[in-house]
Design a protein around this motif. Structure first.
Motif, PDB file in Angstrom:
ATOM      1  N   GLY A  93       0.666  -1.380  -0.081  1.00  0.00           N
ATOM      2  CA  GLY A  93       0.072  -0.156  -0.046  1.00  0.00           C
ATOM      3  C   GLY A  93       0.815   1.048  -0.033  1.00  0.00           C
ATOM      4  O   GLY A  93       0.363   2.115   0.584  1.00  0.00           O
ATOM      5  N   GLY A  94       2.096   1.361  -0.570  1.00  0.00           N
ATOM      6  CA  GLY A  94       2.936   2.463  -0.519  1.00  0.00           C
ATOM      7  C   GLY A  94       3.853   2.736   0.478  1.00  0.00           C
ATOM      8  O   GLY A  94       4.330   3.756   0.338  1.00  0.00           O
ATOM      9  N   SER A  95       3.638   1.703   1.318  1.00  0.00           N
ATOM     10  CA  SER A  95       4.659   2.042   2.557  1.00  0.00           C
ATOM     11  C   SER A  95       5.463   0.738   2.901  1.00  0.00           C
ATOM     12  O   SER A  95       4.930  -0.265   2.244  1.00  0.00           O
ATOM     13  CB  SER A  95       3.680   2.347   3.850  1.00  0.00           C
ATOM     14  N   THR A  96       6.448   0.685   3.592  1.00  0.00           N
ATOM     15  CA  THR A  96       6.953  -0.457   3.785  1.00  0.00           C
ATOM     16  C   THR A  96       6.538  -1.177   5.162  1.00  0.00           C
ATOM     17  O   THR A  96       6.119  -0.441   6.102  1.00  0.00           O
ATOM     18  CB  THR A  96       8.754  -0.070   4.294  1.00  0.00           C
ATOM     19  N   ALA A  97       6.468  -2.501   5.050  1.00  0.00           N
ATOM     20  CA  ALA A  97       5.836  -3.371   6.243  1.00  0.00           C
ATOM     21  C   ALA A  97       6.814  -4.303   6.538  1.00  0.00           C
ATOM     22  O   ALA A  97       7.784  -4.488   5.683  1.00  0.00           O
ATOM     23  CB  ALA A  97       4.451  -3.702   6.107  1.00  0.00           C
ATOM     24  N   SER A  98       6.810  -5.111   7.678  1.00  0.00           N
ATOM     25  CA  SER A  98       7.710  -6.116   8.070  1.00  0.00           C
ATOM     26  C   SER A  98       6.725  -7.157   8.799  1.00  0.00           C
ATOM     27  O   SER A  98       5.631  -6.872   9.141  1.00  0.00           O
ATOM     28  CB  SER A  98       8.675  -5.661   8.609  1.00  0.00           C
ATOM     29  N   ARG A  99       7.242  -8.439   8.610  1.00  0.00           N
ATOM     30  CA  ARG A  99       6.709  -9.650   9.533  1.00  0.00           C
ATOM     31  C   ARG A  99       7.701 -10.434   9.884  1.00  0.00           C
ATOM     32  O   ARG A  99       8.795 -10.379   9.150  1.00  0.00           O
ATOM     33  CB  ARG A  99       5.661 -10.124   8.500  1.00  0.00           C
ATOM     34  N   VAL A 100       7.587 -11.119  11.045  1.00  0.00           N
ATOM     35  CA  VAL A 100       8.758 -12.004  11.532  1.00  0.00           C
ATOM     36  C   VAL A 100       7.988 -13.322  11.407  1.00  0.00           C
ATOM     37  O   VAL A 100       6.769 -13.662  11.537  1.00  0.00           O
ATOM     38  CB  VAL A 100       8.680 -11.752  13.056  1.00  0.00           C
ATOM     39  N   GLU A 101       9.076 -14.038  10.721  1.00  0.00           N
ATOM     40  CA  GLU A 101       8.671 -15.535  10.698  1.00  0.00           C
ATOM     41  C   GLU A 101       9.761 -16.603  10.981  1.00  0.00           C
ATOM     42  O   GLU A 101      10.867 -16.120  11.001  1.00  0.00           O
ATOM     43  CB  GLU A 101       8.245 -15.784   9.144  1.00  0.00           C
ATOM     44  N   VAL A 102       9.368 -17.829  11.051  1.00  0.00           N
ATOM     45  CA  VAL A 102      10.696 -18.828  11.112  1.00  0.00           C
ATOM     46  C   VAL A 102      10.814 -19.353   9.790  1.00  0.00           C
ATOM     47  O   VAL A 102      10.341 -19.898   9.172  1.00  0.00           O
ATOM     48  CB  VAL A 102      10.314 -19.888  12.017  1.00  0.00           C
ATOM     49  N   GLU A 103      12.381 -19.274   9.335  1.00  0.00           N
ATOM     50  CA  GLU A 103      12.729 -19.948   8.172  1.00  0.00           C
ATOM     51  C   GLU A 103      13.029 -21.609   8.525  1.00  0.00           C
ATOM     52  O   GLU A 103      14.088 -21.477   9.181  1.00  0.00           O
ATOM     53  CB  GLU A 103      13.891 -19.238   7.475  1.00  0.00           C
ATOM     54  N   VAL A 104      12.076 -22.442   8.195  1.00  0.00           N
ATOM     55  CA  VAL A 104      12.425 -23.631   8.859  1.00  0.00           C
ATOM     56  C   VAL A 104      13.608 -24.329   8.161  1.00  0.00           C
ATOM     57  O   VAL A 104      13.928 -24.332   7.093  1.00  0.00           O
ATOM     58  CB  VAL A 104      11.023 -24.496   8.256  1.00  0.00           C
ATOM     59  N   THR A 105      14.376 -25.030   9.062  1.00  0.00           N
ATOM     60  CA  THR A 105      15.520 -25.879   8.671  1.00  0.00           C
ATOM     61  C   THR A 105      15.039 -27.485   8.851  1.00  0.00           C
ATOM     62  O   THR A 105      15.459 -28.149   7.886  1.00  0.00           O
ATOM     63  CB  THR A 105      16.712 -25.814   9.583  1.00  0.00           C
ATOM     64  N   THR A 106      14.363 -27.607   9.863  1.00  0.00           N
ATOM     65  CA  THR A 106      13.807 -29.100   9.832  1.00  0.00           C
ATOM     66  C   THR A 106      12.513 -29.194  10.327  1.00  0.00           C
ATOM     67  O   THR A 106      12.051 -28.083  11.177  1.00  0.00           O
ATOM     68  CB  THR A 106      14.837 -29.928  10.814  1.00  0.00           C
ATOM     69  N   ALA A 107      11.737 -29.937   9.774  1.00  0.00           N
ATOM     70  CA  ALA A 107      10.203 -29.999  10.143  1.00  0.00           C
ATOM     71  C   ALA A 107       9.839 -31.634  10.120  1.00  0.00           C
ATOM     72  O   ALA A 107      10.254 -32.150   9.438  1.00  0.00           O
ATOM     73  CB  ALA A 107       9.411 -29.214   9.004  1.00  0.00           C
ATOM     74  N   ARG A 108       9.078 -31.888  11.281  1.00  0.00           N
ATOM     75  CA  ARG A 108       8.585 -33.124  11.543  1.00  0.00           C
ATOM     76  C   ARG A 108       7.037 -33.256  12.064  1.00  0.00           C
ATOM     77  O   ARG A 108       7.059 -32.362  13.012  1.00  0.00           O
ATOM     78  CB  ARG A 108       9.512 -34.162  12.217  1.00  0.00           C
ATOM     79  N   ARG A 109       6.385 -34.211  11.805  1.00  0.00           N
ATOM     80  CA  ARG A 109       5.243 -34.184  12.284  1.00  0.00           C
ATOM     81  C   ARG A 109       5.259 -35.109  13.572  1.00  0.00           C
ATOM     82  O   ARG A 109       5.790 -36.146  13.645  1.00  0.00           O
ATOM     83  CB  ARG A 109       3.802 -34.979  11.244  1.00  0.00           C
ATOM     84  N   LEU A 110       4.632 -34.668  14.760  1.00  0.00           N
ATOM     85  CA  LEU A 110       4.788 -35.690  16.016  1.00  0.00           C
ATOM     86  C   LEU A 110       3.417 -36.422  16.066  1.00  0.00           C
ATOM     87  O   LEU A 110       3.723 -37.651  16.465  1.00  0.00           O
ATOM     88  CB  LEU A 110       4.987 -34.716  17.158  1.00  0.00           C
ATOM     89  N   ARG A 111       2.441 -35.887  15.486  1.00  0.00           N
ATOM     90  CA  ARG A 111       1.100 -36.491  15.748  1.00  0.00           C
ATOM     91  C   ARG A 111       0.116 -36.219  14.914  1.00  0.00           C
ATOM     92  O   ARG A 111       0.142 -34.784  14.532  1.00  0.00           O
ATOM     93  CB  ARG A 111       0.518 -36.224  17.273  1.00  0.00           C
ATOM     94  N   ARG A 112      -0.472 -36.897  14.186  1.00  0.00           N
ATOM     95  CA  ARG A 112      -1.568 -36.642  13.116  1.00  0.00           C
ATOM     96  C   ARG A 112      -3.032 -36.068  13.872  1.00  0.00           C
ATOM     97  O   ARG A 112      -3.033 -36.314  14.996  1.00  0.00           O
ATOM     98  CB  ARG A 112      -2.008 -37.891  12.405  1.00  0.00           C
TER      99      ARG A 112
END
Length: 116
Positions: A93-112
């Motif tokens: 929208g014509g201005s600078t915005a930011s957000r914080v996120e986690v850049e994933v290195t490892t990912a695993r499902r623990l429980r369905r």
């Protein structure tokens, strides 16, 4: 965590929606997801009871391995991720915005997720 990386986080939570894989104009691919992580009960309600609260964390998976793992998740799955905390800047929208996120290195499902 065994890494000496000072910017390494580990999160365990529930997947809020099916992760989405996107192809960028550059040809790169990434997987976007969102994790709901419970906080310790610290808020006090007017009734005097403690109220649980959560943090909702955006996740990005750039590596093929992270994208593959994340794309297999379903809403409600309990998962564990490790990665680096990143702050991303973008124009909105014509201005600078930011957000914080986690850049994933490892990912695993623990429980369905429980099927309904």
């Amino acid at each position: 965590m065994s890494s000496n990386n000072p910017n390494e986080v580990r999160l365990v939570g529930r997947v809020s929606a099916a992760p989405e894989t996107r192809a960028l104009p550059s040809g790169d691919q990434l997987c976007l997801g969102r994790l709901v992580v419970p906080r310790p009960e610290t808020r006090i309600l007017p009734s005097g009871r403690k109220a649980p609260s959560v943090d909702v964390i955006d996740l990005t998976g750039w590596s093929a391995r992270a994208r593959r793992s994340m794309s297999a998740w379903s809403p409600g799955d309990e998962v564990e991720v490790t990665g680096a905390l990143r702050r991303r800047f973008y124009r909105a929208g014509g201005s600078t915005a930011s957000r914080v996120e986690v850049e994933v290195t490892t990912a695993r499902r623990l429980r369905r997720a429980a099927s309904g």
